[in-house]
Design a protein around this motif. Structure first.
Motif, PDB file in Angstrom:
ATOM      1  N   LEU A  22      -4.433   5.547   4.560  1.00 22.02           N
ATOM      2  CA  LEU A  22      -3.293   4.757   5.033  1.00 22.02           C
ATOM      3  C   LEU A  22      -2.859   5.316   6.380  1.00 22.02           C
ATOM      4  N   VAL A  23      -2.906   4.482   7.407  1.00 24.22           N
ATOM      5  CA  VAL A  23      -2.547   4.917   8.759  1.00 24.22           C
ATOM      6  C   VAL A  23      -1.034   4.930   8.918  1.00 24.22           C
ATOM      7  N   MET A  24      -0.404   3.823   8.572  1.00 26.43           N
ATOM      8  CA  MET A  24       1.054   3.736   8.645  1.00 26.43           C
ATOM      9  C   MET A  24       1.526   2.596   7.766  1.00 26.43           C
ATOM     10  N   ALA A  25       2.813   2.680   7.391  1.00 23.37           N
ATOM     11  CA  ALA A  25       3.398   1.655   6.533  1.00 23.37           C
ATOM     12  C   ALA A  25       4.906   1.729   6.659  1.00 23.37           C
ATOM     13  N   GLY A  26       5.539   0.585   6.456  1.00 26.00           N
ATOM     14  CA  GLY A  26       6.992   0.592   6.452  1.00 26.00           C
ATOM     15  C   GLY A  26       7.561  -0.803   6.406  1.00 26.00           C
ATOM     16  N   PRO A  27       8.839  -0.883   6.025  1.00 28.07           N
ATOM     17  CA  PRO A  27       9.508  -2.180   5.939  1.00 28.07           C
ATOM     18  C   PRO A  27       9.902  -2.686   7.319  1.00 28.07           C
ATOM     19  N   PHE A  28      10.055  -3.994   7.412  1.00 29.60           N
ATOM     20  CA  PHE A  28      10.610  -4.581   8.621  1.00 29.60           C
ATOM     21  C   PHE A  28      12.094  -4.222   8.684  1.00 29.60           C
ATOM     22  N   ALA A  29      12.663  -4.229   9.855  1.00 31.21           N
ATOM     23  CA  ALA A  29      14.052  -3.798  10.057  1.00 31.21           C
ATOM     24  C   ALA A  29      15.038  -4.591   9.207  1.00 31.21           C
ATOM     25  N   ASP A  30      14.737  -5.853   8.933  1.00 31.22           N
ATOM     26  CA  ASP A  30      15.653  -6.667   8.130  1.00 31.22           C
ATOM     27  C   ASP A  30      15.324  -6.622   6.634  1.00 31.22           C
ATOM     28  N   ASP A  31      14.377  -5.792   6.239  1.00 36.85           N
ATOM     29  CA  ASP A  31      13.942  -5.613   4.850  1.00 36.85           C
ATOM     30  C   ASP A  31      13.441  -6.916   4.220  1.00 36.85           C
ATOM     31  N   SER A  32      12.913  -7.808   5.052  1.00 36.80           N
ATOM     32  CA  SER A  32      12.349  -9.060   4.537  1.00 36.80           C
ATOM     33  C   SER A  32      10.908  -8.892   4.079  1.00 36.80           C
ATOM     34  N   GLY A  33      10.335  -7.723   4.363  1.00 35.23           N
ATOM     35  CA  GLY A  33       8.950  -7.466   4.020  1.00 35.23           C
ATOM     36  C   GLY A  33       8.508  -6.140   4.599  1.00 35.23           C
ATOM     37  N   ALA A  34       7.199  -5.941   4.624  1.00 30.57           N
ATOM     38  CA  ALA A  34       6.653  -4.682   5.125  1.00 30.57           C
ATOM     39  C   ALA A  34       5.263  -4.915   5.686  1.00 30.57           C
ATOM     40  N   MET A  35       4.795  -3.942   6.473  1.00 29.63           N
ATOM     41  CA  MET A  35       3.451  -3.960   7.042  1.00 29.63           C
ATOM     42  C   MET A  35       2.786  -2.639   6.697  1.00 29.63           C
ATOM     43  N   LEU A  36       1.524  -2.705   6.259  1.00 28.60           N
ATOM     44  CA  LEU A  36       0.753  -1.517   5.925  1.00 28.60           C
ATOM     45  C   LEU A  36      -0.597  -1.618   6.617  1.00 28.60           C
ATOM     46  N   ILE A  37      -1.059  -0.525   7.190  1.00 32.50           N
ATOM     47  CA  ILE A  37      -2.345  -0.493   7.878  1.00 32.50           C
ATOM     48  C   ILE A  37      -3.217   0.552   7.200  1.00 32.50           C
ATOM     49  N   PHE A  38      -4.337   0.101   6.673  1.00 33.37           N
ATOM     50  CA  PHE A  38      -5.266   0.954   5.938  1.00 33.37           C
ATOM     51  C   PHE A  38      -6.536   1.188   6.753  1.00 33.37           C
ATOM     52  N   ASP A  39      -7.045   2.394   6.692  1.00 32.94           N
ATOM     53  CA  ASP A  39      -8.313   2.745   7.330  1.00 32.94           C
ATOM     54  C   ASP A  39      -9.305   3.067   6.220  1.00 32.94           C
ATOM     55  N   VAL A  40     -10.002   2.043   5.782  1.00 29.23           N
ATOM     56  CA  VAL A  40     -10.978   2.164   4.702  1.00 29.23           C
ATOM     57  C   VAL A  40     -12.290   1.537   5.156  1.00 29.23           C
ATOM     58  N   PRO A  41     -13.403   1.900   4.520  1.00 27.38           N
ATOM     59  CA  PRO A  41     -14.710   1.475   5.033  1.00 27.38           C
ATOM     60  C   PRO A  41     -15.053   0.003   4.884  1.00 27.38           C
ATOM     61  N   ASP A  42     -14.468  -0.665   3.881  1.00 27.95           N
ATOM     62  CA  ASP A  42     -14.869  -2.055   3.666  1.00 27.95           C
ATOM     63  C   ASP A  42     -13.823  -2.801   2.839  1.00 27.95           C
ATOM     64  N   ALA A  43     -14.063  -4.101   2.694  1.00 30.85           N
ATOM     65  CA  ALA A  43     -13.118  -4.965   1.972  1.00 30.85           C
ATOM     66  C   ALA A  43     -12.995  -4.564   0.508  1.00 30.85           C
ATOM     67  N   GLU A  44     -14.063  -4.051  -0.078  1.00 30.26           N
ATOM     68  CA  GLU A  44     -14.009  -3.639  -1.475  1.00 30.26           C
ATOM     69  C   GLU A  44     -13.062  -2.457  -1.659  1.00 30.26           C
ATOM     70  N   ALA A  45     -13.101  -1.492  -0.754  1.00 27.70           N
ATOM     71  CA  ALA A  45     -12.200  -0.334  -0.829  1.00 27.70           C
ATOM     72  C   ALA A  45     -10.752  -0.781  -0.647  1.00 27.70           C
ATOM     73  N   PHE A  46     -10.529  -1.705   0.267  1.00 29.34           N
ATOM     74  CA  PHE A  46      -9.180  -2.238   0.486  1.00 29.34           C
ATOM     75  C   PHE A  46      -8.688  -2.970  -0.762  1.00 29.34           C
ATOM     76  N   ALA A  47      -9.527  -3.817  -1.339  1.00 26.97           N
ATOM     77  CA  ALA A  47      -9.155  -4.560  -2.537  1.00 26.97           C
ATOM     78  C   ALA A  47      -8.837  -3.617  -3.699  1.00 26.97           C
ATOM     79  N   ALA A  48      -9.559  -2.522  -3.801  1.00 25.08           N
ATOM     80  CA  ALA A  48      -9.313  -1.557  -4.876  1.00 25.08           C
ATOM     81  C   ALA A  48      -7.941  -0.908  -4.713  1.00 25.08           C
ATOM     82  N   ILE A  49      -7.576  -0.572  -3.491  1.00 22.52           N
ATOM     83  CA  ILE A  49      -6.257   0.020  -3.246  1.00 22.52           C
ATOM     84  C   ILE A  49      -5.155  -0.946  -3.673  1.00 22.52           C
ATOM     85  N   VAL A  50      -5.300  -2.194  -3.295  1.00 26.31           N
ATOM     86  CA  VAL A  50      -4.291  -3.197  -3.638  1.00 26.31           C
ATOM     87  C   VAL A  50      -4.244  -3.397  -5.159  1.00 26.31           C
TER      88      VAL A  50
END
Length: 86
Positions: free
Chosen positions: A34-62
């Motif tokens: 995980l490179v970085m993550a955090g909520p938007f300033a208005d707490d309407s949602g969040a953004m997360l940036i993952f550094d993983v080798p492929d879509a399967e690794a990303f899907a497993a994290i989720v």
């Protein structure tokens, strides 16, 4: 890299599930997945940036984190990202 964008509603379940989710994020960050993550300033949602080798690794994290299926949390977008500056 993969970007996950979340949107939030006022469901109380979301706030109850947040501490365990943030612990998972800290572990992923320490592992370098995980490179970085955090909520938007208005707490309407969040953004997360993952550094993983492929879509399967990303899907497993989720899939492993129940927070993403908690009432009040919606996955708004998930996509692969190719940054040119790191």
């Amino acid at each position: 890299m993969f970007i996950l964008e979340l949107s939030f509603s006022d469901e109380p379940d979301r706030l109850a599930a947040r501490p365990a989710h943030r612990e998972r994020l800290q572990a992923l960050h320490q592992e370098g997945r995980l490179v970085m993550a955090g909520p938007f300033a208005d707490d309407s949602g969040a953004m997360l940036i993952f550094d993983v080798p492929d879509a399967e690794a990303f899907a497993a994290i989720v899939a492993e984190d129940p927070y993403y299926r908690t009432p009040g949390v919606t996955i708004a977008s998930q996509r692969e990202w190719s940054p040119i500056v790191r």
